[in-house]
Design a protein around this motif. Structure first.
Motif, mmCIF file in Angstrom:
data_model
loop_
_atom_site.group_PDB
_atom_site.id
_atom_site.type_symbol
_atom_site.label_atom_id
_atom_site.label_comp_id
_atom_site.label_asym_id
_atom_site.label_seq_id
_atom_site.Cartn_x
_atom_site.Cartn_y
_atom_site.Cartn_z
ATOM 1 N N THR A 1 -62.954 -77.089 5.009
ATOM 2 C CA THR A 1 -64.206 -77.729 4.771
ATOM 3 C C THR A 1 -64.134 -76.124 3.160
ATOM 4 O O THR A 1 -64.518 -76.912 1.850
ATOM 5 C CB THR A 1 -65.236 -78.207 5.259
ATOM 6 N N PHE A 2 -64.575 -75.427 3.861
ATOM 7 C CA PHE A 2 -65.345 -74.388 2.754
ATOM 8 C C PHE A 2 -64.301 -73.715 2.329
ATOM 9 O O PHE A 2 -64.633 -73.247 1.182
ATOM 10 C CB PHE A 2 -66.494 -72.964 3.839
ATOM 11 N N ILE A 3 -63.032 -73.782 2.920
ATOM 12 C CA ILE A 3 -62.104 -73.173 2.112
ATOM 13 C C ILE A 3 -61.249 -73.841 1.893
ATOM 14 O O ILE A 3 -59.665 -73.586 1.067
ATOM 15 C CB ILE A 3 -61.286 -72.285 3.248
ATOM 16 N N ASN A 4 -61.181 -75.237 1.952
ATOM 17 C CA ASN A 4 -60.037 -75.829 1.406
ATOM 18 C C ASN A 4 -59.661 -75.977 -0.290
ATOM 19 O O ASN A 4 -58.403 -76.550 0.075
ATOM 20 C CB ASN A 4 -60.616 -77.835 1.226
ATOM 21 N N GLY A 5 -60.198 -76.048 -0.785
ATOM 22 C CA GLY A 5 -60.049 -75.884 -2.526
ATOM 23 C C GLY A 5 -58.881 -74.395 -2.620
ATOM 24 O O GLY A 5 -58.197 -74.717 -3.689
ATOM 25 N N PHE A 6 -58.772 -73.501 -1.656
ATOM 26 C CA PHE A 6 -58.593 -72.149 -1.669
ATOM 27 C C PHE A 6 -56.922 -72.252 -2.034
ATOM 28 O O PHE A 6 -56.376 -71.579 -2.779
ATOM 29 C CB PHE A 6 -59.105 -71.403 -0.544
ATOM 30 N N GLY A 7 -56.101 -73.411 -1.123
ATOM 31 C CA GLY A 7 -55.037 -73.228 -1.005
ATOM 32 C C GLY A 7 -54.340 -73.443 -2.268
ATOM 33 O O GLY A 7 -53.365 -73.225 -2.643
ATOM 34 N N ALA A 8 -54.331 -74.827 -3.028
ATOM 35 C CA ALA A 8 -53.977 -75.248 -4.601
ATOM 36 C C ALA A 8 -54.690 -74.364 -5.830
ATOM 37 O O ALA A 8 -53.589 -74.232 -6.692
ATOM 38 C CB ALA A 8 -55.112 -76.223 -4.651
ATOM 39 N N ALA A 9 -55.932 -73.519 -4.976
ATOM 40 C CA ALA A 9 -56.022 -72.599 -6.592
ATOM 41 C C ALA A 9 -54.831 -71.465 -6.328
ATOM 42 O O ALA A 9 -54.631 -70.798 -6.977
ATOM 43 C CB ALA A 9 -57.704 -71.982 -6.006
ATOM 44 N N PHE A 10 -54.470 -70.959 -5.102
ATOM 45 C CA PHE A 10 -53.564 -69.898 -4.380
ATOM 46 C C PHE A 10 -52.577 -70.369 -5.431
ATOM 47 O O PHE A 10 -51.106 -69.622 -6.120
ATOM 48 C CB PHE A 10 -53.169 -69.207 -3.624
ATOM 49 N N GLY A 11 -51.911 -71.869 -4.650
ATOM 50 C CA GLY A 11 -50.572 -72.824 -5.842
ATOM 51 C C GLY A 11 -50.500 -72.895 -6.979
ATOM 52 O O GLY A 11 -49.787 -71.960 -8.113
ATOM 53 N N ASN A 12 -51.758 -72.365 -7.864
ATOM 54 C CA ASN A 12 -51.877 -72.306 -9.300
ATOM 55 C C ASN A 12 -51.962 -71.160 -9.457
ATOM 56 O O ASN A 12 -50.686 -71.038 -10.361
ATOM 57 C CB ASN A 12 -53.338 -72.882 -9.677
ATOM 58 N N MET A 13 -51.722 -69.903 -9.616
ATOM 59 C CA MET A 13 -52.041 -68.548 -9.287
ATOM 60 C C MET A 13 -51.125 -68.430 -9.326
ATOM 61 O O MET A 13 -49.981 -67.758 -9.480
ATOM 62 C CB MET A 13 -52.814 -67.914 -8.241
ATOM 63 N N HIS A 14 -49.656 -68.689 -7.754
ATOM 64 C CA HIS A 14 -48.280 -68.032 -7.773
ATOM 65 C C HIS A 14 -48.238 -69.318 -8.895
ATOM 66 O O HIS A 14 -46.293 -68.517 -9.038
ATOM 67 C CB HIS A 14 -47.648 -68.693 -6.617
ATOM 68 N N ALA A 15 -47.710 -70.414 -9.142
ATOM 69 C CA ALA A 15 -46.587 -71.057 -10.318
ATOM 70 C C ALA A 15 -46.959 -70.570 -10.964
ATOM 71 O O ALA A 15 -45.943 -70.320 -12.362
ATOM 72 C CB ALA A 15 -47.700 -72.244 -10.777
ATOM 73 N N LEU A 16 -48.429 -69.693 -12.177
ATOM 74 C CA LEU A 16 -48.340 -68.703 -13.292
ATOM 75 C C LEU A 16 -48.052 -67.769 -13.273
ATOM 76 O O LEU A 16 -48.002 -66.707 -13.999
ATOM 77 C CB LEU A 16 -49.681 -69.535 -13.332
ATOM 78 N N GLY A 17 -47.585 -67.134 -11.852
ATOM 79 C CA GLY A 17 -47.116 -65.375 -11.772
ATOM 80 C C GLY A 17 -48.415 -64.709 -11.668
ATOM 81 O O GLY A 17 -48.267 -63.383 -11.788
#
Length: 528
Positions: free
Chosen positions: A281-297
């Motif tokens: 719960t405390f880190i649930n949003g991190f995965g999508a945030a890292f996915g966004n960073m990776h998509a943007l390089g």
């Protein structure tokens, strides 16, 4: 923007987990300690749920692959690509749904025969009792997995987990109210589970309606099946997760046939699962945030924020699981104090099992950051063999050890498998994704184990942890939590001062800017 989404998802997710843990404690407690049901009834319902989740493993691999494919499409706001990926996923899940129905019927017949002829105590679980219970419980499982799954992946990839958190809070509370009413009126376990299945059908229906309204997906696009090419590679990762979650109960059910012992396991494991969900719960949003960073390089930003991500996980694990090793057994014993069968009550005192299963749960949480990074970059094929080996290792060790050590044996199998897979994730991610020394993980792990040992030593020396009532247990838990938290903060200040300062700075800015609009250009510079 990403920071705000993480905060919103964290708050809503935490609210859901609090509700889920409380309701999850109430219902099994009422069943175990009610003369109409007891530990055996709780055990068989838990066993059925686990076996049904085995059938639902057919959907494994689709979730991670779908999210990984959606990150780039969402970052570019490509509605055609998003629609094509969702259409392909939805088509695949409809085919899986048909297989699920058929296998559920086969399982209902087979498990009904098994329980009646080989397990059932005093013929209380005859064929029709067991088979009909399987069908009833499968209704909710079917709806949860196959009607709302596709759109849940879309919301998750878009950092909108708060939507299904709010929906689940409502249905969890409603289910608890319905179940308490039915139990109070001495209804059979079939009516209780039927009520739960019907209530939880609200989840997928609501998620469907929201997602279709929010995203305006196009129906005239061709399904992008190429986005799901790695689903069979991702299957290995899901199999490993499934095995670690379900093997122990299945082995206990098949190898011992002791439903009371299964109930003991599920009582302990209920807390383990609750703790993992709390960490998530405390880190649930991190995965999508890292996915966004990776998509943007934004690779340098990924590595910088990963250190904070890693620090948060290890800190939470150090506090929560250190406390569990101290107060876990007293809780389980109190939880079953009113079980109508005295022999069952004695089974709940399992100190060695508690230690082993707690360590397994801790390392299962520790690996979350490394596993998530591998998932968001889509490296399913490269890491699948380790997932297969983890599954095999858990099954072989659990089956071998259960005959010698009973319930402790299945926990040993789980711990060994989780340790192997955690180390494999760390090594792969450090060498192939973020390029960082493995020593970072080793140092974190040493600090975690030191905090766990010190928390146990100080708490057992200074506090009364041999408690027999709820109030005394709460006091002991608070005292132990303060010790674990103090040790964790001191350790982080000594060894991770720079990361702590960066985390505090990000947290301060996030709260300060919450509710304010930011220019799109600044989004790519703020990290999580």
């Amino acid at each position: 923007m990403r920071s705000k989404k993480v905060l919103i998802n964290t708050v809503s997710g935490l609210a859901y987990e609090v509700v889920a843990v409380i309701c999850g404690l109430v219902l099994p407690y009422l069943i175990i300690n009610n003369s109409d049901y007891g530990s055996e009834t709780n055990g068989i319902t838990q066993a059925i749920s686990q076996f049904l989740s085995c059938i639902a493993l057919m959907k494994a691999g689709i979730g991670g692959v779908t999210r990984a494919a959606l990150y780039k499409a969402l970052a570019k706001n490509d509605i055609n690509k998003i629609s094509a990926i969702i259409k392909a996923t939805s088509s695949f899940m409809k085919k899986i749904a048909l297989f699920f129905i058929g296998l559920t019927v086969v399982f209902a017949i087979g498990f009904g025969i098994y329980m009646q002829n080989f397990v059932a105590p005093e013929d209380s679980f005859d064929f029709w009792f067991t088979a009909s219970l399987v069908v009833i419980i499968s209704i909710g499982t079917f709806g949860e997995y196959f009607f709302g799954f596709t759109y849940e992946m879309l919301l998750s990839a878009d950092q909108r987990q708060c939507v299904f958190s709010i929906i689940r809070i409502f249905t969890t509370l409603l289910n608890t109210v319905v179940a308490v009413i039915l139990i109070t009126n001495h209804c059979t376990i079939h009516w209780i589970k039927l009520g739960a299945s019907l209530v939880f059908l609200i989840n997928p229906i609501a998620i469907n309606l929201y997602a279709k309204s929010k995203y305006k997906l196009r129906k005239d696009v061709e399904p992008d099946r190429s986005a799901l090419n790695q689903r069979w590679d991702a299957l290995g990762h899901e199999v490993a997760n499934f095995v670690n979650t379900n093997t122990d109960i299945m082995v206990l059910t098949i190898c011992t046939g002791n439903m009371a012992l299964v109930s003991v396991y599920t009582t302990y494991n209920m807390i383990i699962i609750g703790m993992r969900k709390l960490v998530n719960t405390f880190i649930n949003g991190f995965g999508a945030a890292f996915g966004n960073m990776h998509a943007l390089g934004e690779y340098e930003l990924m590595e910088k924020n990963f250190r904070v991500y890693e620090l948060i996980v290890f800190s939470l694990v150090s506090i929560l699981y250190s406390v569990m090793t101290v107060v876990f057994v007293p809780f389980a014993v109190m939880y079953s104090i009113h079980d109508p069968n005295p022999a069952n009550r004695a089974e709940y005192y399992q100190p060695i099992f508690a230690i082993v299963i707690t360590l397994a749960g801790a390392f299962n949480c520790i690996r979350i950051p490394y596993q998530n990074i591998v998932t968001v970059v889509g490296h399913f094929k490269q890491t699948r063999n380790g997932a297969f080996f983890e599954a095999i290792l858990n099954i072989v060790l659990s089956v071998s050890c259960v005959y010698f050590f009973g319930i402790v044996g299945v926990a040993i199998g789980t711990l060994a498998a989780v340790l192997f897979r955690t180390v494999q994730y760390v090594i792969y991610m450090s060498r192939n994704v973020l390029k960082r020394p493995i020593w970072y993980f080793v140092r974190h792990t040493i600090l975690f184990l030191a905090i766990l040992i010190l928390t146990n030593g100080i708490s057992r020396l200074c506090f009364n942890i041999d408690v027999h009532n709820t109030f005394a247990w709460i006091i002991a838990s608070i005292e132990t939590t303060l010790v674990a938290a103090a040790l964790t903060i001191i350790g982080n200040i000594i060894f991770y001062n720079k990361d702590m300062k960066y985390f505090m700075s990000k947290s301060k800015n996030m709260f300060k800017s919450f509710g304010k609009k930011k220019a799109k250009k600044s989004i790519t510079k703020e990290g999580i």
